[in-house]
Enzyme design. Sequence first.
Site, PDB file in Angstrom:
ATOM      1  N   GLU A   1      -7.945  -2.088  13.216  1.00  0.00           N
ATOM      2  CA  GLU A   1      -7.882  -1.380  12.081  1.00  0.00           C
ATOM      3  C   GLU A   1      -8.829  -1.413  10.923  1.00  0.00           C
ATOM      4  O   GLU A   1      -9.237  -0.288  10.253  1.00  0.00           O
ATOM      5  CB  GLU A   1      -6.570  -1.872  11.148  1.00  0.00           C
TER       6      GLU A   1
ATOM      7  N   SER B   1      22.088  21.022  38.119  1.00  0.00           N
ATOM      8  CA  SER B   1      22.298  22.402  38.358  1.00  0.00           C
ATOM      9  C   SER B   1      22.326  23.089  36.957  1.00  0.00           C
ATOM     10  O   SER B   1      22.118  24.224  36.702  1.00  0.00           O
ATOM     11  CB  SER B   1      23.326  22.696  38.829  1.00  0.00           C
TER      12      SER B   1
END
Length: 894
Positions: free
Chosen positions: A117, A393
């Site tokens: 960072e 399905s």
Amino acid sequence: MTEKYQSREQRRKAMEDERNARKGSKKKSSKKGLFKKIFLSALIIGLVGLLTGIGTFAYYVQSTPPLDETLLKVPVPSKVYGMDGELAAEIGGHEAREYVDADDIPELVKDAFLATEDVRFYEHSGVDYRRLGGAVLANVTRGFGAEGGSTITQQLVKLSFLSTDKTLKRKAQEFYLAYQLESRFTKDEILEMYLNRIYFSNYAYGISNAANNYYGKSLDELELHEAAMLAGLPQSPNSYNPVTNPENAEKRRNIVLSLMVKHGKISQEEADEAKAIPVDSTLTDDVEKTNYSNKYNAFIDRVIEEISDQLGDVDPQSDGLEIYTTLDVNAQEEVEHILSDESGIPHLDNEDYQAGIALIDTQSGEIRAIGGGRNHMKTGTNYATDIKVQPASAIKPILDYAPAIEYLDWSTYHQINDEPYKYSSGTELNNWDNKHKGYLSMRQHLADSRNIPALKALQEVGLDRARDFAVKLGIPLEEEINEAYAIGGFTNGVSPLQMAGAYSSFGSGGVYTEPYAVTKVVFQDGTSVNLTKESEAVMKDSTAFMITDMLKTSVRSGLATAANVPGLNIAGKSGTTNFSKDTINEFGIPNGGVPSTWFAGYTPSYTAAVWTGFRRTGEDNYLRPINGVDQDQYLSRIIFKQLMENISTSSEDKADFPVPNSVVRVPIEKGSNPPLKASEFTPSDQVTNEYFVKGTEPTEVSKEYDKLPAPTGFTAEYDEEANVINLNWEYPEDRREGVTFAIRVAVNEGSPQPLTETKDLGLVVESPDPGATFKFELIAVQDDNNENRSDAASQTVTIPEAVEEEEEEIPEIPTPPGDGEEEPPGDGEEPPGDGDEEPPGDGEEPPGDGEEPPGDGEEPPGDDEETDGASTQGNTNRNGQGQRGNNNDSEDND
């Protein structure tokens, strides 16, 4: 002294040299003047720019919020408002995290974060200008906001005081506050506050909570690869979450390890050893959430996720946000009740059994409620938003049939042959019942969830077009899909929220809106950001409506009737996943047992997708086959039904889907292929009403049930000797099959009444009343379609009056003396005639009085008519030949 030249030519040359010298001097002078002007102009522009920049900076800074030190360490809870604007819940507070001092944070953890960072954290004074320069270059080449140059100090300022807007004003305020922060706190104190504040996804805020949440460890127990994984999370917490996105998390962790090597924090050998460890290998088995809310936890899950994804460095637990959402409190409470054991739904008594519910507004895509699972507070998985399960399905309307309508203009009647079939690879495909039904309509195949027709539809459309269509509806698919996707055989799967979003696009007329929970966020400084989603037309309204109409059939008469709610117009589709053969063998799964089921459905108001299954595969973790007692595989449908029944309370909720002008409804004769319009003589049970894209509807009318021809040669003759009326007619031999002849009669100009029906070409009417006039009507009627009747043929016949014989007078014979009186002729003996039967009308009850009238005990037709007509009708029904049983019911066959 005047210079002397020996020749005129020398003088001319000298003069030319002098002129050239003067020109060169002028050129040098003009160049110096131009440079001076440019320099002065640049200096002036620079000064103006500097003054403007200083003025702008000062203007922006004057509205900077004060550096409130309490906000750096004390988390301020955020307020969550429902769709009605009322306060629904709070997120965060003092108890939201465990605060850890800088001295208790291991150097390994600090090094991982600093290398990733802010590697020059201990060198700058709040702003790293070298890093900022690289970010500026990236922003110029790739657009403003493409890359951040923020230090840890700046990130802490942004998290504590500012909004996430990528604007010059916010950046100026960020710089100003960063310098103030550096002047008041030491570097270790700033790093301590930062590591205790940042969000690590999975409901972990602060480094200590994150270590415990993911690994079940304290900070000093973390290994190198674990510290690197945590250090990689703040950039995009949800994207790099090792629980939900292990591949992304591992790539990000390895980048952190490489940065630690680059900046001298670890050796290459140590990095290589850490990279060799799978990112999820040491994750705790029971990842618990923090207690971030006391209400509506599953919905708050989604709120936090959306804010984190879209706003980045924002912490709803501590930033004191006002969060406006789409939450319907009543619907959310209903969802939570349905998932509980008090709902009356037969949930399984299995600690691994789970269910997920996503409920959204059909028209807007706004999330109304989320059911994250049973006992949701104890699990780290939201089963409505986080899971990725094969859709089975339930994908057929999205991937197979809708694209066929969209691109191929298929109608709801389109005929597909359900026959033995194989994938293109040669692998055999079966239907769920291992049967084949031949040619049926797309509507019937979808309602019965046939697999083979679904695959054929996908093949007709093409994999690429079908894939692109589904992606537009929010279904996450890879660049390449295979034919198994036609029946839900996905590689990665979908969540209930994604399925709800896709199905809602059918209910909204073909418009898709990505489901969302947050509409607006207001920050402590009063600024706000709008997070509503834009809608997009993703299909024709004809496609959306025709899929909807077919899915209504699926719910009303197909395999999904368990989800039907009387009074609601529900369209929906079920789905059932299957175990692999290896899993069946490993865990002893019985025949018919399945891992999970789906139901996705919608009304014009609401769309819901429900998944039921198990959090892991195990010996007893299967849904039992449907029988008289076990309803496991219907649970998703039962949950959907109860939810829709209880939340659909207004008249608007009961409305039907509007029919767009782009479709036409056509009565089609069943079995016709290509489709033919039903004729006026087609039996009603042979007619199906189907939808076609306007302009593609059939125009040809079926001739299968043409109007029957009328009987010919109809005669009615009275045989006086036999006292009968003989009816005879003719009919084409090739049309007699399936045809019955119906005869009606009117007596003495009365109303025609049914006489009888026959298959013969003649009829004998016995004992007609003398003097009566009979009008017979004869029609042909089709046996399987009572409405298909021929024109009538008619004949009239009058029966002669009976001739009365005069009585012969017999002379009176004197009675001999002493003899008794004799019976007069005509009293004690039979009258002239046959001698063995009584004359009609004397020795028996008159028709209609002494016996049941025609029609099995019903009132005889024509009660108000003349007695002769009733008598004739009665005799005819008792004695007439060629009748087909008692067909003279009182019902009018017309």
